[in-house]
Design a protein around this motif. Sequence first.
Motif, mmCIF file in Angstrom:
data_model
loop_
_atom_site.group_PDB
_atom_site.id
_atom_site.type_symbol
_atom_site.label_atom_id
_atom_site.label_comp_id
_atom_site.label_asym_id
_atom_site.label_seq_id
_atom_site.Cartn_x
_atom_site.Cartn_y
_atom_site.Cartn_z
ATOM 1 N N PHE A 3 35.615 41.812 37.290
ATOM 2 C CA PHE A 3 36.777 41.283 37.839
ATOM 3 C C PHE A 3 37.114 41.441 39.330
ATOM 4 C CE2 PHE A 3 36.340 44.850 34.757
ATOM 5 C CZ PHE A 3 37.684 44.836 33.474
ATOM 6 N N LYS A 4 38.151 39.843 39.216
ATOM 7 C CA LYS A 4 38.528 39.843 40.742
ATOM 8 C C LYS A 4 38.701 40.626 42.016
ATOM 9 C CE LYS A 4 40.336 34.996 38.733
ATOM 10 N NZ LYS A 4 41.687 34.168 38.719
ATOM 11 N N CYS A 11 33.705 46.884 37.184
ATOM 12 C CA CYS A 11 34.318 48.605 37.771
ATOM 13 C C CYS A 11 33.641 49.017 37.804
ATOM 14 C CB CYS A 11 35.688 48.299 36.868
ATOM 15 S SG CYS A 11 37.040 49.491 37.629
ATOM 16 N N ASP A 90 47.251 38.119 37.797
ATOM 17 C CA ASP A 90 45.591 37.743 37.329
ATOM 18 C C ASP A 90 45.398 39.397 37.987
ATOM 19 O OD1 ASP A 90 45.889 35.484 36.893
ATOM 20 O OD2 ASP A 90 44.745 35.027 38.765
ATOM 21 N N GLU A 94 44.115 41.708 34.451
ATOM 22 C CA GLU A 94 43.116 42.549 34.678
ATOM 23 C C GLU A 94 43.010 43.720 33.801
ATOM 24 O OE1 GLU A 94 40.004 40.007 37.559
ATOM 25 O OE2 GLU A 94 41.472 41.996 38.556
ATOM 26 N N GLN A 97 43.341 44.177 30.928
ATOM 27 C CA GLN A 97 42.059 44.549 29.815
ATOM 28 C C GLN A 97 41.327 45.500 30.466
ATOM 29 O OE1 GLN A 97 39.517 40.655 31.827
ATOM 30 N NE2 GLN A 97 41.327 39.682 31.983
#
Length: 211
Positions: A3-4, A11, A90, A94, A97
Amino acid sequence: MKFKFCRDLDCPDWVLAEISNLSKVSSVKLKLICNQAIKLLTNDVSFDSEKVEKHLTDAKLNSEDDVKGILAAIVFLLKGAISNQVPNEDFVSEMQQLGLPKEHSVVLGKAQQSNSDLISKVLKENSFRVNRLLSCTSKPNFHLVETTEQHEWGTKMIKCETVLVEISSSAGFENEDKFAFNIDKEKLKLLIYELKTAQNIANRYVEMSSE
């Protein structure tokens, strides 16, 4: 999955566990909790953990551990998104997600978008700072010492100037850990001088990299 907002890393498991709890809270309540989390993150004195507890009552997540866990997760997510300059769309993607419902993800995305400048400023000010200073008091300490000077047999009082420094953990909760230590006044002056020197060197590198 990378993840960004985690610097392209996985995470943490504890955040994933709190995502499940966040999903149990209504999106309206989540927005109110986010407001308190941002106050906690920015050291706003109006932060009130009791309000968070009330918002979590319907979801039966109002224990002290639940309140701390949910606040910590929101702070972690927002800090990660803003410090890593993750685009808003984004970040929202995320969050979904991770398993957070769309409306909840949008709430976090709006919190990121509307508070980006404020949080960025706070993060910059707190860079490389682990603990925050609570108090710094100076007082003379007197010690009995043996003396053999002429006409001064026995003992006498010697004045020693020390500084009591109290620092706190950066958790931001009422029961956060506090630490205190004594340091010689002259050594404290030297420490401050060396820290300022290091800060000036770091600032020069920042200016050079931005040119």
